[in-house]
Design an enzyme around this catalytic site. Structure first.
Site, PDB file in Angstrom:
ATOM      1  N   GLY A 132       2.249  -6.486  -3.878  1.00  0.00           N
ATOM      2  CA  GLY A 132       2.549  -7.536  -4.749  1.00  0.00           C
ATOM      3  C   GLY A 132       2.173  -7.287  -6.225  1.00  0.00           C
ATOM      4  O   GLY A 132       2.437  -6.185  -6.851  1.00  0.00           O
ATOM      5  N   SER A 175       0.012  -3.709  -8.744  1.00  0.00           N
ATOM      6  CA  SER A 175       0.721  -2.790  -9.456  1.00  0.00           C
ATOM      7  C   SER A 175       0.837  -3.202 -10.930  1.00  0.00           C
ATOM      8  O   SER A 175       0.931  -2.527 -11.891  1.00  0.00           O
ATOM      9  CB  SER A 175       2.164  -2.428  -9.051  1.00  0.00           C
ATOM     10  OG  SER A 175       2.618  -1.548  -9.762  1.00  0.00           O
ATOM     11  N   ASP A 219       8.401   9.038  -3.420  1.00  0.00           N
ATOM     12  CA  ASP A 219       9.432   8.327  -3.917  1.00  0.00           C
ATOM     13  C   ASP A 219       9.450   8.691  -5.546  1.00  0.00           C
ATOM     14  O   ASP A 219       8.216   8.257  -6.175  1.00  0.00           O
ATOM     15  CB  ASP A 219       9.253   6.780  -3.654  1.00  0.00           C
ATOM     16  CG  ASP A 219      10.420   5.877  -4.487  1.00  0.00           C
ATOM     17  OD1 ASP A 219      11.427   5.980  -3.987  1.00  0.00           O
ATOM     18  OD2 ASP A 219      10.139   5.563  -5.504  1.00  0.00           O
ATOM     19  N   ASN A 279      -5.634   7.572  -5.306  1.00  0.00           N
ATOM     20  CA  ASN A 279      -6.989   7.922  -4.736  1.00  0.00           C
ATOM     21  C   ASN A 279      -6.691   8.374  -3.341  1.00  0.00           C
ATOM     22  O   ASN A 279      -6.071   7.944  -2.636  1.00  0.00           O
ATOM     23  CB  ASN A 279      -7.506   6.482  -4.564  1.00  0.00           C
ATOM     24  CG  ASN A 279      -8.811   6.276  -4.106  1.00  0.00           C
ATOM     25  OD1 ASN A 279      -9.058   6.657  -2.798  1.00  0.00           O
ATOM     26  ND2 ASN A 279      -9.785   5.718  -4.712  1.00  0.00           N
ATOM     27  N   ASN A 294      17.276  -2.810  -6.375  1.00  0.00           N
ATOM     28  CA  ASN A 294      17.292  -3.973  -7.373  1.00  0.00           C
ATOM     29  C   ASN A 294      18.512  -4.713  -7.226  1.00  0.00           C
ATOM     30  O   ASN A 294      19.335  -5.376  -8.390  1.00  0.00           O
ATOM     31  CB  ASN A 294      16.852  -3.998  -8.752  1.00  0.00           C
ATOM     32  CG  ASN A 294      15.389  -3.248  -8.759  1.00  0.00           C
ATOM     33  OD1 ASN A 294      14.490  -3.598  -8.220  1.00  0.00           O
ATOM     34  ND2 ASN A 294      15.442  -1.956  -9.339  1.00  0.00           N
ATOM     35  N   HIS A 331      18.963   3.216 -10.308  1.00  0.00           N
ATOM     36  CA  HIS A 331      17.646   2.495 -10.295  1.00  0.00           C
ATOM     37  C   HIS A 331      17.539   1.245 -10.476  1.00  0.00           C
ATOM     38  O   HIS A 331      16.890   0.211 -10.044  1.00  0.00           O
ATOM     39  CB  HIS A 331      16.740   3.201 -11.258  1.00  0.00           C
ATOM     40  CG  HIS A 331      15.395   3.025 -11.228  1.00  0.00           C
ATOM     41  ND1 HIS A 331      14.309   4.022 -11.814  1.00  0.00           N
ATOM     42  CD2 HIS A 331      14.349   2.123 -11.118  1.00  0.00           C
ATOM     43  CE1 HIS A 331      13.220   3.694 -11.529  1.00  0.00           C
ATOM     44  NE2 HIS A 331      13.176   2.343 -11.100  1.00  0.00           N
ATOM     45  N   TYR A 350       9.724   7.633 -14.226  1.00  0.00           N
ATOM     46  CA  TYR A 350       8.276   7.911 -13.895  1.00  0.00           C
ATOM     47  C   TYR A 350       7.586   8.708 -15.122  1.00  0.00           C
ATOM     48  O   TYR A 350       6.424   8.908 -14.916  1.00  0.00           O
ATOM     49  CB  TYR A 350       8.072   8.039 -12.588  1.00  0.00           C
ATOM     50  CG  TYR A 350       8.589   6.891 -11.542  1.00  0.00           C
ATOM     51  CD1 TYR A 350       8.996   5.455 -12.109  1.00  0.00           C
ATOM     52  CD2 TYR A 350       8.342   7.045 -10.188  1.00  0.00           C
ATOM     53  CE1 TYR A 350       9.428   4.634 -11.274  1.00  0.00           C
ATOM     54  CE2 TYR A 350       8.889   6.043  -9.477  1.00  0.00           C
ATOM     55  CZ  TYR A 350       9.438   4.709  -9.911  1.00  0.00           C
ATOM     56  OH  TYR A 350      10.234   3.874  -9.059  1.00  0.00           O
ATOM     57  N   LYS A 359      15.777   8.857  -8.698  1.00  0.00           N
ATOM     58  CA  LYS A 359      16.598   7.645  -9.165  1.00  0.00           C
ATOM     59  C   LYS A 359      17.466   8.095 -10.459  1.00  0.00           C
ATOM     60  O   LYS A 359      16.780   8.692 -11.210  1.00  0.00           O
ATOM     61  CB  LYS A 359      15.774   6.434  -9.157  1.00  0.00           C
ATOM     62  CG  LYS A 359      14.848   6.235  -8.027  1.00  0.00           C
ATOM     63  CD  LYS A 359      14.467   4.905  -8.106  1.00  0.00           C
ATOM     64  CE  LYS A 359      13.313   4.735  -7.103  1.00  0.00           C
ATOM     65  NZ  LYS A 359      11.703   5.372  -7.312  1.00  0.00           N
ATOM     66  N   GLU A 371      -2.447  -4.033 -14.493  1.00  0.00           N
ATOM     67  CA  GLU A 371      -2.769  -3.034 -15.625  1.00  0.00           C
ATOM     68  C   GLU A 371      -1.501  -2.979 -16.654  1.00  0.00           C
ATOM     69  O   GLU A 371      -1.625  -2.495 -17.678  1.00  0.00           O
ATOM     70  CB  GLU A 371      -2.665  -1.680 -15.174  1.00  0.00           C
ATOM     71  CG  GLU A 371      -1.339  -0.950 -14.537  1.00  0.00           C
ATOM     72  CD  GLU A 371      -1.398   0.496 -13.966  1.00  0.00           C
ATOM     73  OE1 GLU A 371      -1.584   1.330 -14.435  1.00  0.00           O
ATOM     74  OE2 GLU A 371      -1.866   0.297 -12.475  1.00  0.00           O
TER      75      GLU A 371
HETATM   76  P1  NAP Z   1       1.954  -0.886  -5.016  1.00  0.00           P
HETATM   77  O1  NAP Z   1       2.274   0.581  -4.294  1.00  0.00           O
HETATM   78  O2  NAP Z   1       2.300  -2.040  -4.342  1.00  0.00           O
HETATM   79  O3  NAP Z   1       0.628  -0.993  -5.753  1.00  0.00           O
HETATM   80  C1  NAP Z   1       0.014  -0.045  -6.340  1.00  0.00           C
HETATM   81  C2  NAP Z   1      -1.436  -0.430  -6.861  1.00  0.00           C
HETATM   82  O4  NAP Z   1      -2.305  -0.805  -5.777  1.00  0.00           O
HETATM   83  C3  NAP Z   1      -2.149   0.620  -7.730  1.00  0.00           C
HETATM   84  O5  NAP Z   1      -3.013  -0.307  -8.612  1.00  0.00           O
HETATM   85  C4  NAP Z   1      -3.130   1.254  -6.495  1.00  0.00           C
HETATM   86  O6  NAP Z   1      -4.274   1.481  -7.194  1.00  0.00           O
HETATM   87  C5  NAP Z   1      -3.533   0.064  -5.773  1.00  0.00           C
HETATM   88  N1  NAP Z   1      -3.825   0.288  -4.156  1.00  0.00           N
HETATM   89  C6  NAP Z   1      -2.891   1.451  -3.603  1.00  0.00           C
HETATM   90  N2  NAP Z   1      -3.425   1.491  -2.145  1.00  0.00           N
HETATM   91  C7  NAP Z   1      -4.535   0.412  -2.273  1.00  0.00           C
HETATM   92  C8  NAP Z   1      -5.159   0.218  -1.206  1.00  0.00           C
HETATM   93  N3  NAP Z   1      -5.239   0.786   0.033  1.00  0.00           N
HETATM   94  N4  NAP Z   1      -6.274  -0.858  -1.640  1.00  0.00           N
HETATM   95  C9  NAP Z   1      -6.399  -1.367  -2.560  1.00  0.00           C
HETATM   96  N5  NAP Z   1      -5.508  -1.099  -3.754  1.00  0.00           N
HETATM   97  C10 NAP Z   1      -4.623  -0.005  -3.476  1.00  0.00           C
HETATM   98  O7  NAP Z   1       2.967  -0.780  -6.441  1.00  0.00           O
HETATM   99  P2  NAP Z   1       4.154  -0.070  -7.157  1.00  0.00           P
HETATM  100  O8  NAP Z   1       3.528   1.302  -7.681  1.00  0.00           O
HETATM  101  O9  NAP Z   1       4.718  -0.701  -7.941  1.00  0.00           O
HETATM  102  O10 NAP Z   1       5.004   0.046  -5.921  1.00  0.00           O
HETATM  103  C11 NAP Z   1       5.294   1.325  -5.052  1.00  0.00           C
HETATM  104  C12 NAP Z   1       6.249   2.501  -5.418  1.00  0.00           C
HETATM  105  O11 NAP Z   1       7.396   1.580  -5.401  1.00  0.00           O
HETATM  106  C13 NAP Z   1       6.141   2.946  -6.983  1.00  0.00           C
HETATM  107  O12 NAP Z   1       5.004   3.804  -6.858  1.00  0.00           O
HETATM  108  C14 NAP Z   1       7.499   3.434  -7.065  1.00  0.00           C
HETATM  109  O13 NAP Z   1       7.702   4.645  -6.485  1.00  0.00           O
HETATM  110  C15 NAP Z   1       8.286   2.533  -6.326  1.00  0.00           C
HETATM  111  N6  NAP Z   1       8.951   1.258  -7.338  1.00  0.00           N
HETATM  112  C16 NAP Z   1      10.321   1.208  -7.309  1.00  0.00           C
HETATM  113  C17 NAP Z   1      10.859   0.268  -8.295  1.00  0.00           C
HETATM  114  C18 NAP Z   1      12.405   0.351  -8.489  1.00  0.00           C
HETATM  115  O14 NAP Z   1      12.819  -0.380  -9.326  1.00  0.00           O
HETATM  116  N7  NAP Z   1      12.914   0.932  -7.505  1.00  0.00           N
HETATM  117  C19 NAP Z   1      10.067  -0.597  -9.176  1.00  0.00           C
HETATM  118  C20 NAP Z   1       8.657  -0.622  -8.775  1.00  0.00           C
HETATM  119  C21 NAP Z   1       8.042   0.465  -7.982  1.00  0.00           C
HETATM  120  P3  NAP Z   1      -4.715   3.241  -7.136  1.00  0.00           P
HETATM  121  O15 NAP Z   1      -3.695   4.049  -7.401  1.00  0.00           O
HETATM  122  O16 NAP Z   1      -5.905   3.428  -7.894  1.00  0.00           O
HETATM  123  O17 NAP Z   1      -5.148   3.264  -5.618  1.00  0.00           O
END
Ligand code: NAP
Length: 355
Positions: free
Chosen positions: A250, A253, A73, A304, A199, A140, A78, A107, A256
């Protein structure tokens, strides 16, 4: 830039959907793929690339492919598509993978909503990603911002002029349907196999469905046990729109970015740890499994390598109905990624979209 050889224009749209139906509940619980109305299959778990540093991106793509990921994705916003593209190039040349094995999403950023800018933006992502076609191109945000030429600043970000005395966002007035018509042309040209949105709520989706020639294939929204959006999910299932959950962990992300309270960690909230222990899985795996089992795809981000494998290993167990319900009962309709909040705080601009 050549079109995808397997692309067959509008014909693909009308093959019958396999998922997105409550009747297929059992199938949804066990499948590693979701089928779009086009007949294409999207892997249920993808790797999110938001906040992956450019320096890490290429190696992460290779490590993820080695771990078994077949869905990435990405997005202009990004700020890492060139480096992600270097990773793809290595995958498809020296590593011997085939492009057809992968699902790649990008996007359209907010500053490219005017119809004349949509193809320019898509081709820039394709060039950066070193691809001939995308599997999915998403709007997006339902937010049109003033155009910033690529040669002036890329990615353009949220602020119109960062050098201004009081930097803030500047809006444009572009009807979503005008942007969507240009998105439809991208699919018809073969630059992307599917198009969709992020969204959006049910009102905007309804309006889009009323006018679209090609209905949105995917809705990507924030989704986790604190924000279950059950009506939105049901509406998407009814309309055969695949629902992809972003930020499936939740708050994690958003720590930070200073957008979540320090104690607000879903991985530690009862009953998640106890359910994880009962299945000998991690809390993160339970959250992803909950998302998959309710019929959504999930796109967790991790940089990671250990967690890459952990987040993909969610098909070897099944949550009971009671466990599913107890996780869903955590819902607080709490949104971490809300432009109505963060645009005010970070960009000095009032930009609500959900209320
Ligand atoms: P997420 O995937 O829910 O959370 C990522 C966080 O969780 C990072 O800090 C990561 O740290 C940690 N993490 C990952 N796997 C883990 C595990 N197994 N145990 C503990 N911690 C873990 O949040 P997100 O990045 O916001 O959402 C995922 C993706 O959705 C984004 O990367 C993006 O591609 C997409 N997104 C889209 C939109 C939109 O508007 N369309 C908005 C937000 C996000 P580490 O990297 O250190 O593991």
């Amino acid at each position: 830039m050549s079109a995808h050889p397997g692309h067959t224009g509008g014909k693909r749209l009308f093959s019958s959907p396999v998922f997105c139906s409550p009747l297929n509940d059992k199938l949804m619980k066990t499948s590693t793929q979701l089928t779009l109305r086009s007949g294409d299959s999207i892997p249920a778990v993808g790797l999110g690339m938001w906040k992956v540093s450019p320096g890490q991106s290429a190696d992460l793509i290779l490590a993820a492919a080695g771990a078994g990921y077949r869905h990435f994705d990405c997005a202009c916003d990004y700020g890492n598509e060139q480096e992600v593209g270097s990773g793809f190039k290595r995958l498809f040349t020296s590593e011997g993978y085939s492009r057809e094995e992968f699902w790649i999403t990008s996007k359209l950023w907010n500053t490219f909503h005017r119809p004349e800018h949509v193809e320019i933006a898509c081709r820039k992502s394709l060039d950066d990603l070193q691809l001939d076609f995308l599997d999915l191109y998403l709007i997006h945000f339902p937010i049109a911002q003033r155009f910033v030429p690529i040669e002036q600043r890329y990615p353009p970000g949220w602020i119109f002029d960062p050098a201004a005395p009081a930097p803030k966002m500047e809006f444009d007035r572009v009807p979503i349907i005008d942007t969507w018509r240009a998105m439809e042309r991208l699919q018809q040209q073969g630059l992307t196999r599917n198009i969709g949105v992020c969204n959006f709520g049910t009102s905007l989706l309804r309006d889009l469905l009323a006018s679209a020639t090609i209905p949105p294939a995917v809705l990507q929204v924030e989704s986790h046990p604190y924000l279950t959006q059950e009506k939105l999910l049901k509406f998407c299932q009814q309309e055969q729109i695949v629902y992809t959950a972003f930020s499936p962990f939740g708050s994690l992300s958003y720590h930070e970015l200073g957008m979540a309270s320090p104690g607000d960690n879903l991985l530690e909230v009862p009953p998640i740890p106890a359910i994880a222990a009962a299945h000998r899985k991690t809390p993160a795996q339970v959250l992803l499994r909950w998302g998959i089992q309710r019929g959504t795809s999930v796109i967790p981000k991790t940089s990671n390598q250990t967690r890459l494998r952990e987040n993909l290993d969610v098909f070897s167990f099944e949550l009971t109905d009671q466990e599913m319900q107890s996780i869903s009962a955590l819902n607080q309709s709490h949104r971490y990624n809300d432009p109505g909040h963060f645009c005010q705080t970070a960009f000095n601009t009032f930009c609500p979209i959900y209320e």
